[in-house]
Design an enzyme around this catalytic site. Structure first.
Site, mmCIF file in Angstrom:
data_model
loop_
_atom_site.group_PDB
_atom_site.id
_atom_site.type_symbol
_atom_site.label_atom_id
_atom_site.label_comp_id
_atom_site.label_asym_id
_atom_site.label_seq_id
_atom_site.Cartn_x
_atom_site.Cartn_y
_atom_site.Cartn_z
ATOM 1 N N SER A 209 0.815 -1.203 0.000
ATOM 2 C CA SER A 209 0.000 0.000 0.000
ATOM 3 C C SER A 209 0.860 1.269 0.000
ATOM 4 O O SER A 209 1.697 1.457 -0.866
ATOM 5 C CB SER A 209 -0.955 -0.047 1.202
ATOM 6 O OG SER A 209 -1.940 0.942 1.141
ATOM 7 N N ASP A 376 -9.687 -3.531 -5.372
ATOM 8 C CA ASP A 376 -9.406 -4.369 -4.200
ATOM 9 C C ASP A 376 -10.183 -3.912 -2.972
ATOM 10 O O ASP A 376 -9.859 -4.281 -1.847
ATOM 11 C CB ASP A 376 -7.904 -4.407 -3.911
ATOM 12 C CG ASP A 376 -7.330 -3.050 -3.476
ATOM 13 O OD1 ASP A 376 -8.108 -2.095 -3.256
ATOM 14 O OD2 ASP A 376 -6.097 -2.943 -3.363
ATOM 15 N N HIS A 410 -7.613 -5.392 -0.487
ATOM 16 C CA HIS A 410 -6.411 -4.592 -0.269
ATOM 17 C C HIS A 410 -5.540 -5.196 0.827
ATOM 18 O O HIS A 410 -4.336 -5.394 0.655
ATOM 19 C CB HIS A 410 -6.834 -3.173 0.108
ATOM 20 C CG HIS A 410 -5.733 -2.165 0.106
ATOM 21 N ND1 HIS A 410 -5.226 -1.604 -1.048
ATOM 22 C CD2 HIS A 410 -5.030 -1.605 1.127
ATOM 23 C CE1 HIS A 410 -4.285 -0.742 -0.745
ATOM 24 N NE2 HIS A 410 -4.134 -0.723 0.570
#
Length: 443
Positions: A209, A376, A410
């Protein structure tokens, strides 16, 4: 059969299943390239201490005593101090204030509120990772650490961590950027030390991320000769190259300590103060003129984000900083010119268009409607796949591989069993061509 013979056998007979190869590496860790992990937003622990310049009476006299008790003379855990906040929710607004950043117009940079000093915990190790709330454990990289240790990686030997102060973000070259510049220097030294500790093997960077955005900026600002000497591979997980539509929802934050939420970052005046607050907003380069926010009066595309920020109540100075500090970095996101693999989850409904019929973007406002698309759950598929296009436009990039894991969120990309297996296999694949026998084909 010893570890070297096992490795040679794999190279001779071709690629078997990755667990077999993992076992050979686990028996002989000396063949491993060092791995440096960069976690996602909020996953790096921060310590703080208060100096004589700190004036609690100026903002929260009703609750500052609990924070200050026993901490005035030393360091204490500022983020994430889940245990302390669970014991006394009245402390949440105090921690929210201590986490806030202020912008110094004279210095042209962000800093802590006066009287607050902060430090990242355990830089160089993965011990500084984590989220105090057990419900958020899978959001950070604990399972990645465990999975890499299961195939032979060892903390402080072949496995290292680069936690960072997630409140800050890169600014364009030439602009004041003190905290991020210090992080770049520390990461450079860490990668060099990891390489030297492992027979001068270049390192593999593995990010999740927001950590991927930091690593990309780090690589693009490092000399090309240095990258080619010290970086073997860059594995970027769940990091879109063009921001995300869900992050346009500025509503829902609290700015009043009268009924504090359980998370200091839930306070709008805290998160809005962060230098990185806007660094993951949708990029015009990726989203173009498609309407991302719809009202009866007008639509907002990625090109209209300055106007949208004004409509959301951000000041003229804040919008100007987005235009001058954030947008150039967003538009400049590109290929890192090192071998790279992107691993992304897809197949999860992700907000693609937000509808506010009355144009009410206030702190308590929620969209009247949300149109969902692929992604996601946190980042849109257009952003997740943007690197594929950016890579193709850079002749210096070389090897690139894009891995899509269906029906994976995610956070699931670093916590779901199948996704973890795939991520580890990509790290091992980056190791495999160390003998020059196997160079995977880009796909």
């Amino acid at each position: 059969m010893d570890a070297h013979a096992q490795l040679l056998l794999v190279l001779l007979v071709g690629w078997a299943s990755w667990p077999f190869f993992a076992g050979s590496l686990a028996c002989g860790a000396s063949v491993l390239h060092p791995v440096v992990l960069l976690p996602g937003f909020g996953c790096s622990q921060l310590d703080a201490r208060l100096t004589d310049a700190f004036d609690p009476a100026s903002w929260a006299p009703s609750c500052c005593g609990g924070v200050l008790r026993g901490t005035k003379k030393g360091w204490f855990r500022l983020w994430n101090n889940h245990t302390a906040l669970q014991e006394d929710l009245a402390l949440v607004p105090c921690y929210a204030e201590l986490l806030r950043l202020v912008y110094d117009p004279a210095g042209g940079d962000y800093r802590n509120v006066p009287g607050v000093e902060t430090s990242v915990v355990a830089f160089g190790t993965t011990r500084g990772f984590g989220y105090g709330d057990p419900a958020m454990r899978n959001f950070c990289m604990e399972k990645v650490v465990q999975a890499l240790e299961a195939v032979g990686y060892r903390e402080g030997e072949t496995l290292f961590g680069a936690p960072y102060d997630f409140r800050y973000a890169p600014a364009p070259p030439g602009q004041a950027n003190g905290e991020f510049s210090r992080f770049l220097s520390s990461l450079t030294a860490l990668v060099e030390q990891a390489s030297e500790k492992n027979g001068d093997k270049p390192a593999i960077l593995v990010t999740h991320s927001f950590g991927g955005l930091h690593a990309n900026a780090f690589l693009r600002r490092s000399p090309l000769a240095w990258r080619r000497r010290y970086v073997k591979h860059f594995v970027m997980v769940s990091a879109g190259a063009g921001g995300a539509v869900p992050l346009l929802q500025f509503g829902g934050g609290s700015s009043s300590p009268s009924s504090p939420p359980a998370d200091p970052l839930s306070f709008a005046n805290t998160t809005r103060s962060f230098a990185g607050a806007f660094s993951v907003l949708p990029s015009p380069k990726v989203f173009g003129h498609a309407p991302l926010v719809i009202t009866r009066a007008r639509n907002y595309s990625a090109y209209d984000i300055p106007e949208y920020l004004r409509a959301c109540g951000f000041s003229g100075d804040e919008v100007a900083r987005y235009v001058a500090r954030v947008l150039p970095v967003t538009l400049g996101f590109g290929a890192p010119a090192v071998p790279m693999t992107c691993v992304n989850g897809v197949g999860v409904p992700t907000a693609e268009t937000l509808v506010y019929w009355d144009g009410d973007f206030g702190a308590a406002a929620e969209p009247d409607e949300v149109v969902y698309g692929d992604g996601d759950g946190a980042t849109n598929v257009a952003s997740l796949l943007a690197m594929d296009t950016l890579i193709g436009a850079d002749p210096e990039q070389g090897y690139f591989k894009s891995v899509l894991i269906r029906n994976t969120s995610h956070g699931g990309a670093i916590s779901d069993g199948f996704a973890l297996d795939r991520l580890v296999s990509e790290v091992l694949e980056a190791n495999r061509d160390i003998l020059g026998q196997f160079v995977p084909v880009s796909k």
